[in-house]
Design a protein around this motif. Structure first.
Motif, PDB file in Angstrom:
ATOM      1  N   GLY A   5       6.403  -6.451   8.995  1.00  0.00           N
ATOM      2  CA  GLY A   5       5.746  -7.539   9.701  1.00  0.00           C
ATOM      3  C   GLY A   5       4.415  -7.840   9.036  1.00  0.00           C
ATOM      4  O   GLY A   5       4.100  -7.308   7.955  1.00  0.00           O
ATOM      5  N   HIS A   6       3.614  -8.679   9.703  1.00  0.00           N
ATOM      6  CA  HIS A   6       2.317  -9.052   9.152  1.00  0.00           C
ATOM      7  C   HIS A   6       1.405  -7.830   9.111  1.00  0.00           C
ATOM      8  O   HIS A   6       1.122  -7.212  10.134  1.00  0.00           O
ATOM      9  N   HIS A   7       0.967  -7.451   7.912  1.00  0.00           N
ATOM     10  CA  HIS A   7       0.124  -6.274   7.695  1.00  0.00           C
ATOM     11  C   HIS A   7       0.805  -4.992   8.193  1.00  0.00           C
ATOM     12  O   HIS A   7       0.139  -4.029   8.564  1.00  0.00           O
ATOM     13  N   PHE A   8       2.128  -5.016   8.200  1.00  0.00           N
ATOM     14  CA  PHE A   8       2.920  -3.836   8.562  1.00  0.00           C
ATOM     15  C   PHE A   8       3.933  -3.591   7.451  1.00  0.00           C
ATOM     16  O   PHE A   8       4.764  -4.440   7.146  1.00  0.00           O
ATOM     17  N   TYR A   9       3.867  -2.409   6.853  1.00  0.00           N
ATOM     18  CA  TYR A   9       4.601  -2.129   5.616  1.00  0.00           C
ATOM     19  C   TYR A   9       5.757  -1.141   5.824  1.00  0.00           C
ATOM     20  O   TYR A   9       6.145  -0.423   4.916  1.00  0.00           O
ATOM     21  N   GLY A  10       6.313  -1.142   7.040  1.00  0.00           N
ATOM     22  CA  GLY A  10       7.493  -0.324   7.287  1.00  0.00           C
ATOM     23  C   GLY A  10       7.111   1.029   7.865  1.00  0.00           C
ATOM     24  O   GLY A  10       5.963   1.408   7.818  1.00  0.00           O
ATOM     25  N   GLY A  11       8.153   1.609   8.315  1.00  0.00           N
ATOM     26  CA  GLY A  11       9.523   1.773   7.970  1.00  0.00           C
ATOM     27  C   GLY A  11       9.734   2.193   6.531  1.00  0.00           C
ATOM     28  O   GLY A  11      10.004   1.345   5.704  1.00  0.00           O
ATOM     29  N   ASN A  12       9.693   3.529   6.247  1.00  0.00           N
ATOM     30  CA  ASN A  12      10.018   4.033   4.916  1.00  0.00           C
ATOM     31  C   ASN A  12      10.969   5.216   5.050  1.00  0.00           C
ATOM     32  O   ASN A  12      10.718   6.149   5.809  1.00  0.00           O
ATOM     33  N   GLY A  13      12.056   5.177   4.267  1.00  0.00           N
ATOM     34  CA  GLY A  13      13.119   6.152   4.442  1.00  0.00           C
ATOM     35  C   GLY A  13      12.864   7.501   3.801  1.00  0.00           C
ATOM     36  O   GLY A  13      13.446   8.495   4.219  1.00  0.00           O
ATOM     37  N   ILE A  14      12.015   7.574   2.795  1.00  0.00           N
ATOM     38  CA  ILE A  14      11.777   8.837   2.085  1.00  0.00           C
ATOM     39  C   ILE A  14      10.660   9.601   2.781  1.00  0.00           C
ATOM     40  O   ILE A  14       9.561   9.057   3.009  1.00  0.00           O
ATOM     41  N   VAL A  15      10.916  10.841   3.127  1.00  0.00           N
ATOM     42  CA  VAL A  15       9.971  11.635   3.910  1.00  0.00           C
ATOM     43  C   VAL A  15       8.626  11.762   3.188  1.00  0.00           C
ATOM     44  O   VAL A  15       8.560  12.269   2.066  1.00  0.00           O
ATOM     45  N   GLY A  16       7.584  11.274   3.809  1.00  0.00           N
ATOM     46  CA  GLY A  16       6.226  11.396   3.286  1.00  0.00           C
ATOM     47  C   GLY A  16       5.842  10.385   2.233  1.00  0.00           C
ATOM     48  O   GLY A  16       4.673  10.297   1.858  1.00  0.00           O
ATOM     49  N   ALA A  17       6.795   9.582   1.737  1.00  0.00           N
ATOM     50  CA  ALA A  17       6.497   8.669   0.629  1.00  0.00           C
ATOM     51  C   ALA A  17       5.557   7.542   1.031  1.00  0.00           C
ATOM     52  O   ALA A  17       4.918   6.925   0.171  1.00  0.00           O
ATOM     53  N   GLN A  18       5.446   7.269   2.331  1.00  0.00           N
ATOM     54  CA  GLN A  18       4.560   6.196   2.772  1.00  0.00           C
ATOM     55  C   GLN A  18       3.090   6.589   2.701  1.00  0.00           C
ATOM     56  O   GLN A  18       2.213   5.721   2.720  1.00  0.00           O
ATOM     57  N   VAL A  19       2.795   7.872   2.590  1.00  0.00           N
ATOM     58  CA  VAL A  19       1.398   8.317   2.625  1.00  0.00           C
ATOM     59  C   VAL A  19       0.625   7.857   1.382  1.00  0.00           C
ATOM     60  O   VAL A  19      -0.458   7.264   1.507  1.00  0.00           O
ATOM     61  N   PRO A  20       1.110   8.088   0.159  1.00  0.00           N
ATOM     62  CA  PRO A  20       0.390   7.532  -1.000  1.00  0.00           C
ATOM     63  C   PRO A  20       0.363   6.009  -0.997  1.00  0.00           C
ATOM     64  O   PRO A  20      -0.605   5.407  -1.485  1.00  0.00           O
ATOM     65  N   LEU A  21       1.403   5.365  -0.438  1.00  0.00           N
ATOM     66  CA  LEU A  21       1.367   3.902  -0.328  1.00  0.00           C
ATOM     67  C   LEU A  21       0.230   3.470   0.595  1.00  0.00           C
ATOM     68  O   LEU A  21      -0.484   2.494   0.325  1.00  0.00           O
ATOM     69  N   GLY A  22       0.071   4.199   1.706  1.00  0.00           N
ATOM     70  CA  GLY A  22      -1.026   3.889   2.622  1.00  0.00           C
ATOM     71  C   GLY A  22      -2.380   4.064   1.974  1.00  0.00           C
ATOM     72  O   GLY A  22      -3.304   3.264   2.202  1.00  0.00           O
ATOM     73  N   ALA A  23      -2.526   5.101   1.147  1.00  0.00           N
ATOM     74  CA  ALA A  23      -3.784   5.291   0.419  1.00  0.00           C
ATOM     75  C   ALA A  23      -4.022   4.125  -0.541  1.00  0.00           C
ATOM     76  O   ALA A  23      -5.159   3.666  -0.714  1.00  0.00           O
ATOM     77  N   GLY A  24      -2.939   3.635  -1.147  1.00  0.00           N
ATOM     78  CA  GLY A  24      -3.071   2.475  -2.041  1.00  0.00           C
ATOM     79  C   GLY A  24      -3.491   1.217  -1.301  1.00  0.00           C
ATOM     80  O   GLY A  24      -4.297   0.417  -1.812  1.00  0.00           O
ATOM     81  N   ILE A  25      -2.958   1.016  -0.096  1.00  0.00           N
ATOM     82  CA  ILE A  25      -3.368  -0.140   0.714  1.00  0.00           C
ATOM     83  C   ILE A  25      -4.843  -0.022   1.073  1.00  0.00           C
ATOM     84  O   ILE A  25      -5.595  -1.007   1.048  1.00  0.00           O
ATOM     85  N   ALA A  26      -5.276   1.193   1.420  1.00  0.00           N
ATOM     86  CA  ALA A  26      -6.702   1.409   1.719  1.00  0.00           C
ATOM     87  C   ALA A  26      -7.568   1.135   0.493  1.00  0.00           C
ATOM     88  O   ALA A  26      -8.685   0.602   0.616  1.00  0.00           O
ATOM     89  N   LEU A  27      -7.072   1.493  -0.697  1.00  0.00           N
ATOM     90  CA  LEU A  27      -7.804   1.184  -1.930  1.00  0.00           C
ATOM     91  C   LEU A  27      -7.950  -0.322  -2.097  1.00  0.00           C
ATOM     92  O   LEU A  27      -9.021  -0.814  -2.497  1.00  0.00           O
ATOM     93  N   ALA A  28      -6.896  -1.079  -1.772  1.00  0.00           N
ATOM     94  CA  ALA A  28      -6.974  -2.542  -1.855  1.00  0.00           C
ATOM     95  C   ALA A  28      -7.998  -3.084  -0.874  1.00  0.00           C
ATOM     96  O   ALA A  28      -8.757  -4.013  -1.194  1.00  0.00           O
ATOM     97  N   CYS A  29      -8.057  -2.529   0.319  1.00  0.00           N
ATOM     98  CA  CYS A  29      -9.058  -2.954   1.311  1.00  0.00           C
ATOM     99  C   CYS A  29     -10.472  -2.713   0.784  1.00  0.00           C
ATOM    100  O   CYS A  29     -11.357  -3.574   0.923  1.00  0.00           O
ATOM    101  N   GLN A  30     -10.672  -1.549   0.187  1.00  0.00           N
ATOM    102  CA  GLN A  30     -11.992  -1.228  -0.363  1.00  0.00           C
ATOM    103  C   GLN A  30     -12.332  -2.148  -1.531  1.00  0.00           C
ATOM    104  O   GLN A  30     -13.462  -2.657  -1.619  1.00  0.00           O
ATOM    105  N   TYR A  31     -11.359  -2.381  -2.381  1.00  0.00           N
ATOM    106  CA  TYR A  31     -11.574  -3.225  -3.570  1.00  0.00           C
ATOM    107  C   TYR A  31     -11.918  -4.648  -3.177  1.00  0.00           C
ATOM    108  O   TYR A  31     -12.794  -5.282  -3.778  1.00  0.00           O
ATOM    109  N   GLN A  32     -11.247  -5.166  -2.150  1.00  0.00           N
ATOM    110  CA  GLN A  32     -11.486  -6.542  -1.711  1.00  0.00           C
ATOM    111  C   GLN A  32     -12.704  -6.670  -0.814  1.00  0.00           C
ATOM    112  O   GLN A  32     -13.178  -7.782  -0.562  1.00  0.00           O
TER     113      GLN A  32
END
Length: 452
Positions: A219-246
């Protein structure tokens, strides 16, 4: 015993003029004593003083302007008159303050407050949202057992306070990513029940066009729903990096379960987030069991809020929506202040098994599940607070429940009757805003089209 209570209740209701089932027997007995006072010719003055309409508490502009649920009348014109008691919105308490459980802290001097303010509007919204998620998940359970929903399906009932409390503490512009137990967060992030259930049944009207299923909803600003156990955690850190960068003052809420808490990629993400002071709230939803293994058998240290080591942490009662809300507000303010990431552990409980293939009673007892339901259910806790503080009536909450049941039933019918996506759409939406391209099928000479 139950039949006897029903007979007594019906008899007292006929005498006092109350609705059957509206009150307990003890409450009806109190009304009966007041009825005797009212109909006694020897004490009309006393009855009038005892049965004055209650003075409404101070109300906000919104509360006083609401439409009437029913009129407030006490008919005392003549002896023997029926006592009719009903209430308007103005009679309800517009705001109340509740004590909440103290959070355990790690590397923090001060934590979230010990009291939480709750308005009537907020209480009704939280109740409606949690009840909707609960009904939606129970309907998904039913559709799965009817073999209308297939494949993986991880239900969220029991953990509703986590999703609702978090959403109440952040803004729609903030970001959220979670694991495969994602139905509740998909709803709180703004996706309709109809689109969620249609996705579960693999229909065109689903939030991911019927191609994602239970574990891949967005959904809007919602990135799932991820099937691989724990794989969403580094993705979340990357989204936070984008927030900081912007530099947009946004944060990312990154959720994972106690089963994923032992993943190596989790600690790599912690390290980078702390090193770069990323605005990320890492939240472990500790529902006590990772698949069929209790946390005590899987983790050498079950204090998941301390797992960040050099990152501050908070341990929160995840069954209390107000406790979750206040803790998440604290964590969000911490991140927005540029202090870096923070770890939260939400102690919660899932009523269903890990997934639909897990009955959930081979590694825990039915008595354990029932005890949690009876003592710590998040919806019952909020409901009791609302009723005890006069923020809502039983009848009003029943009306909300009826409306939710209808919404979920209508959504389930849509999810059953809506057509499945055609084979021509199989490769669509691979890229965003790209011209059509050919995609190889199951063998080299089978060509499919991909379009946005």
């Amino acid at each position: 015993m139950q039949n006897m209570l029903t007979i007594i209740s019906n008899a007292l209701c006929r005498i006092t003029g109350r609705n059957v089932g509206a009150q307990t027997v003890s409450e009806l007995l109190i009304d009966l004593s007041e009825y005797v006072n009212l109909t006694s010719p020897a004490a009309p003055t006393l009855a009038a003083t005892q049965r004055q309409p209650p003075k409404p508490p101070p109300v906000s502009t919104r509360a006083s302007g609401g439409k009437l649920v029913s009129s407030q009348t006490d008919q005392l014109d003549s002896p023997g008159a029926r006592v009719v008691v009903s209430r308007s919105f103005a009679d309800f308490t517009p705001q109340a303050t509740f004590e909440i459980k103290k959070c355990d802290l790690h590397r923090l001097e001060d934590g979230p407050p010990l009291e939480a303010e709750l308005t009537r509007d907020q209480a009704l919204q939280y109740y409606r949202t949690m009840q909707t998620v609960r009904r939606m998940e129970l309907k998904a359970d039913q559709l799965y057992k009817q073999k209308i929903i297939r494949g993986f399906c991880h239900l969220y009932d029991g953990q509703e306070a986590c999703a609702v409390g978090i959403e109440a503490a952040i803004t729609p512009s903030d970001h959220l990513i979670t694991s495969y137990r994602a139905h509740g967060y998909t709803y709180t992030r703004g996706v309709s029940v109809k689109a969620i259930l249609a996705e579960l049944t693999g229909r065109k009207g689903g939030v991911a066009k019927g191609k994602g299923g239970s574990m891949h909803m967005y959904g809007h600003h919602f990135y799932g729903g991820n099937g691989i156990v724990g794989a969403q955690v580094p993705l979340g850190a990357g989204i936070a990096l984008a927030c900081q960068y912007q530099g947009n003052n946004q944060i990312c809420v990154t959720l994972y379960g106690d089963g994923a808490a032992n993943q190596g990629q989790l600690f790599e993400s912690f390290n980078m987030a702390a090193l770069w002071k990323l605005p990320c709230i890492f939240i472990c939803e500790n529902n006590k069991y990772g698949m069929g293994t209790s946390v005590e058998r899987a983790s050498a240290c079950t204090d998941y809020y301390k797992r960040g080591d050099y990152i501050p942490g908070i341990k929160v009662d995840g069954m209390d929506v107000l406790c979750v809300r206040e803790a998440t507000k604290f964590a969000a303010d911490y991140c927005r202040a540029g202090k870096g990431p923070i770890v939260m552990e939400l102690e919660t409980y899932r009523y269903h098994g890990h997934s639909m293939s897990d009955p959930g009673v081979s590694y825990r007892t039915r008595e354990e599940i029932q005890e949690v339901r009876s003592k710590s259910d998040p919806i019952s806790l909020l409901k009791d607070r609302m009723l005890s503080s006069n923020m809502a009536s039983v009848e009003e909450l029943k009306e909300i429940d009826i409306a939710i049941r209808k919404e979920v039933e209508d959504a389930a019918q849509f999810a059953t009757l809506d057509p499945e996506p055609s084979l021509e759409e199989l490769c669509s939406h691979i890229y965003q805003n790209s011209p059509p391209l050919e995609v190889r099928g199951t063998h080299p000479w089978a060509k499919l089209k991909s379009s946005y």
